[in-house]
Design a protein around this motif. Structure first.
Motif, PDB file in Angstrom:
ATOM      1  N   ILE A 119    -102.711 -53.004 -58.159  1.00  0.00           N
ATOM      2  CA  ILE A 119    -103.506 -53.359 -59.334  1.00  0.00           C
ATOM      3  C   ILE A 119    -102.685 -53.321 -60.615  1.00  0.00           C
ATOM      4  CG2 ILE A 119    -105.773 -52.854 -58.393  1.00  0.00           C
ATOM      5  CD1 ILE A 119    -105.605 -50.058 -59.553  1.00  0.00           C
ATOM      6  N   TRP A 120    -101.587 -52.573 -60.625  1.00  0.00           N
ATOM      7  CA  TRP A 120    -100.679 -52.588 -61.777  1.00  0.00           C
ATOM      8  C   TRP A 120     -99.279 -52.183 -61.351  1.00  0.00           C
ATOM      9  CZ3 TRP A 120     -98.472 -47.864 -62.636  1.00  0.00           C
ATOM     10  CH2 TRP A 120     -99.189 -46.707 -62.309  1.00  0.00           C
ATOM     11  N   LEU A 121     -98.321 -52.701 -62.115  1.00  0.00           N
ATOM     12  CA  LEU A 121     -96.902 -52.337 -61.998  1.00  0.00           C
ATOM     13  C   LEU A 121     -96.452 -51.927 -63.389  1.00  0.00           C
ATOM     14  CD1 LEU A 121     -95.670 -55.556 -60.182  1.00  0.00           C
ATOM     15  CD2 LEU A 121     -95.825 -53.322 -59.126  1.00  0.00           C
ATOM     16  N   ARG A 122     -95.530 -50.969 -63.495  1.00  0.00           N
ATOM     17  CA  ARG A 122     -95.092 -50.591 -64.835  1.00  0.00           C
ATOM     18  C   ARG A 122     -93.603 -50.336 -64.903  1.00  0.00           C
ATOM     19  NH1 ARG A 122     -94.449 -45.083 -66.864  1.00  0.00           N
ATOM     20  NH2 ARG A 122     -94.414 -43.671 -65.097  1.00  0.00           N
ATOM     21  N   GLU A 123     -93.051 -50.689 -66.056  1.00  0.00           N
ATOM     22  CA  GLU A 123     -91.676 -50.321 -66.349  1.00  0.00           C
ATOM     23  C   GLU A 123     -91.667 -48.823 -66.602  1.00  0.00           C
ATOM     24  OE1 GLU A 123     -89.764 -54.209 -68.528  1.00  0.00           O
ATOM     25  OE2 GLU A 123     -90.877 -52.793 -69.790  1.00  0.00           O
ATOM     26  N   MET A 124     -90.785 -48.122 -65.919  1.00  0.00           N
ATOM     27  CA  MET A 124     -90.753 -46.672 -66.002  1.00  0.00           C
ATOM     28  C   MET A 124     -89.742 -46.202 -67.037  1.00  0.00           C
ATOM     29  SD  MET A 124     -90.909 -46.021 -61.883  1.00  0.00           S
ATOM     30  CE  MET A 124     -90.653 -44.263 -61.976  1.00  0.00           C
ATOM     31  N   SER A 125     -90.020 -45.066 -67.632  1.00  0.00           N
ATOM     32  CA  SER A 125     -89.068 -44.455 -68.565  1.00  0.00           C
ATOM     33  C   SER A 125     -87.909 -43.868 -67.763  1.00  0.00           C
ATOM     34  CB  SER A 125     -89.756 -43.356 -69.377  1.00  0.00           C
ATOM     35  OG  SER A 125     -90.083 -42.260 -68.533  1.00  0.00           O
ATOM     36  N   ASP A 126     -86.795 -43.629 -68.437  1.00  0.00           N
ATOM     37  CA  ASP A 126     -85.644 -43.013 -67.775  1.00  0.00           C
ATOM     38  C   ASP A 126     -86.023 -41.663 -67.174  1.00  0.00           C
ATOM     39  OD1 ASP A 126     -84.054 -45.175 -68.426  1.00  0.00           O
ATOM     40  OD2 ASP A 126     -83.177 -44.222 -70.196  1.00  0.00           O
ATOM     41  N   GLU A 127     -86.861 -40.917 -67.884  1.00  0.00           N
ATOM     42  CA  GLU A 127     -87.301 -39.606 -67.391  1.00  0.00           C
ATOM     43  C   GLU A 127     -88.105 -39.748 -66.102  1.00  0.00           C
ATOM     44  OE1 GLU A 127     -90.349 -36.132 -68.782  1.00  0.00           O
ATOM     45  OE2 GLU A 127     -89.143 -37.078 -70.337  1.00  0.00           O
ATOM     46  N   ASP A 128     -89.020 -40.726 -66.062  1.00  0.00           N
ATOM     47  CA  ASP A 128     -89.813 -40.955 -64.854  1.00  0.00           C
ATOM     48  C   ASP A 128     -88.930 -41.377 -63.682  1.00  0.00           C
ATOM     49  OD1 ASP A 128     -92.260 -40.334 -66.005  1.00  0.00           O
ATOM     50  OD2 ASP A 128     -92.677 -42.405 -66.587  1.00  0.00           O
ATOM     51  N   ILE A 129     -87.934 -42.187 -63.964  1.00  0.00           N
ATOM     52  CA  ILE A 129     -87.017 -42.635 -62.910  1.00  0.00           C
ATOM     53  C   ILE A 129     -86.232 -41.451 -62.362  1.00  0.00           C
ATOM     54  CG2 ILE A 129     -84.942 -44.013 -62.454  1.00  0.00           C
ATOM     55  CD1 ILE A 129     -86.156 -46.110 -64.411  1.00  0.00           C
ATOM     56  N   ARG A 130     -85.742 -40.588 -63.266  1.00  0.00           N
ATOM     57  CA  ARG A 130     -85.002 -39.402 -62.819  1.00  0.00           C
ATOM     58  C   ARG A 130     -85.885 -38.478 -61.995  1.00  0.00           C
ATOM     59  NH1 ARG A 130     -82.709 -39.870 -67.775  1.00  0.00           N
ATOM     60  NH2 ARG A 130     -84.118 -38.396 -68.759  1.00  0.00           N
ATOM     61  N   SER A 131     -87.124 -38.261 -62.429  1.00  0.00           N
ATOM     62  CA  SER A 131     -87.996 -37.334 -61.694  1.00  0.00           C
ATOM     63  C   SER A 131     -88.415 -37.902 -60.338  1.00  0.00           C
ATOM     64  CB  SER A 131     -89.214 -36.955 -62.533  1.00  0.00           C
ATOM     65  OG  SER A 131     -90.046 -38.052 -62.736  1.00  0.00           O
ATOM     66  N   THR A 132     -88.520 -39.220 -60.219  1.00  0.00           N
ATOM     67  CA  THR A 132     -88.845 -39.836 -58.929  1.00  0.00           C
ATOM     68  C   THR A 132     -87.656 -39.758 -57.990  1.00  0.00           C
ATOM     69  OG1 THR A 132     -90.410 -41.341 -59.970  1.00  0.00           O
ATOM     70  CG2 THR A 132     -89.609 -41.958 -57.784  1.00  0.00           C
ATOM     71  N   GLY A 133     -86.460 -39.965 -58.520  1.00  0.00           N
ATOM     72  CA  GLY A 133     -85.245 -39.894 -57.708  1.00  0.00           C
ATOM     73  C   GLY A 133     -85.270 -40.872 -56.554  1.00  0.00           C
ATOM     74  N   GLU A 134     -84.813 -40.418 -55.408  1.00  0.00           N
ATOM     75  CA  GLU A 134     -84.776 -41.255 -54.204  1.00  0.00           C
ATOM     76  C   GLU A 134     -86.046 -41.117 -53.373  1.00  0.00           C
ATOM     77  OE1 GLU A 134     -82.353 -43.499 -53.388  1.00  0.00           O
ATOM     78  OE2 GLU A 134     -81.616 -43.009 -55.394  1.00  0.00           O
ATOM     79  N   ASP A 135     -87.025 -40.358 -53.879  1.00  0.00           N
ATOM     80  CA  ASP A 135     -88.236 -40.086 -53.117  1.00  0.00           C
ATOM     81  C   ASP A 135     -89.248 -41.219 -53.114  1.00  0.00           C
ATOM     82  OD1 ASP A 135     -87.253 -37.599 -52.466  1.00  0.00           O
ATOM     83  OD2 ASP A 135     -88.267 -36.593 -54.126  1.00  0.00           O
ATOM     84  N   GLY A 136     -89.121 -42.152 -54.042  1.00  0.00           N
ATOM     85  CA  GLY A 136     -90.118 -43.212 -54.110  1.00  0.00           C
ATOM     86  C   GLY A 136     -89.608 -44.410 -54.857  1.00  0.00           C
ATOM     87  N   PRO A 137     -90.457 -45.424 -54.985  1.00  0.00           N
ATOM     88  CA  PRO A 137     -90.057 -46.633 -55.695  1.00  0.00           C
ATOM     89  C   PRO A 137     -89.955 -46.392 -57.197  1.00  0.00           C
ATOM     90  CG  PRO A 137     -92.339 -46.787 -55.010  1.00  0.00           C
ATOM     91  CD  PRO A 137     -91.814 -45.516 -54.451  1.00  0.00           C
ATOM     92  N   THR A 138     -89.013 -47.071 -57.822  1.00  0.00           N
ATOM     93  CA  THR A 138     -88.875 -47.033 -59.277  1.00  0.00           C
ATOM     94  C   THR A 138     -88.771 -48.466 -59.793  1.00  0.00           C
ATOM     95  OG1 THR A 138     -86.456 -46.887 -59.238  1.00  0.00           O
ATOM     96  CG2 THR A 138     -87.678 -44.811 -59.245  1.00  0.00           C
ATOM     97  N   ILE A 139     -89.293 -48.686 -60.984  1.00  0.00           N
ATOM     98  CA  ILE A 139     -89.197 -49.997 -61.630  1.00  0.00           C
ATOM     99  C   ILE A 139     -88.507 -49.794 -62.971  1.00  0.00           C
ATOM    100  CG2 ILE A 139     -90.471 -51.928 -62.645  1.00  0.00           C
ATOM    101  CD1 ILE A 139     -92.590 -51.529 -60.482  1.00  0.00           C
TER     102      ILE A 139
END
Length: 166
Positions: A119-139
């Protein structure tokens, strides 16, 4: 001697009806989300449109009825083509874009977009990308181009994601 135990086929069908070996993770309906996208939980649910959320706070919606072919290339990202009054290409850059979420059987590509559950996709902040790491998808980035001609489309695509050119 008669064996009343279910066959292997019957056990597999039961698992699929329950949403997987761990139970009914996606069968209950409602919405779920990860840092990169939101989705409808119900296995038979489908959305009428998809929202693109940009880091500057703006959003754009596209109806799923406009979604034509789309391509996934791990080196380039995900390319969606929407055809309406104009032709629109949506280029999604990130990592692990096809990785299933730990909460269930949903991923962005096959169980998400293919079944019109995202239902939605979002551009992630650098902080969100770091916290997600290799555990999930990042945009990292979402780019949208709109085109009146095939030539304009090809030029835009060759500049931004030549791996999608044939």
């Amino acid at each position: 001697m008669h064996d009343d135990r279910p066959t292997h086929q019957q056990r597999l069908q039961g698992i699929l009806r329950q949403g997987g070996p761990s139970g009914p993770t996606d069968a209950g309906g409602g919405e779920g989300e990860c840092a990169a996208f939101g989705y409808l939980r119900g296995a038979k649910d489908s959305a009428s449109s998809i929202e693109l959320r940009f880091s500057d706070g703006n959003s754009t919606w596209f109806p799923y009825a406009w979604l034509g072919n789309w391509k996934f290339n791990p080196s380039e990202g995900l390319l969606l083509k929407f055809s309406g009054d104009l032709v629109y290409l949506v280029l999604i850059r990130g990592s692990n874009l096809d990785k299933p979420l730990p909460e269930g059987s949903v991923n962005l590509t096959r169980a998400g977009l293919q079944r019109q559950r995202v239902i939605w996709l979002r551009e992630m902040s650098d902080e969100d990308i770091r916290s997600t790491g290799e555990d999930g998808p990042t945009i990292d980035r979402i780019e949208v181009g709109e085109f009146e001609s095939h030539k304009e489309l090809k030029e835009w695509l060759s500049e931004r994601a030549p791996g999608f050119m044939h």
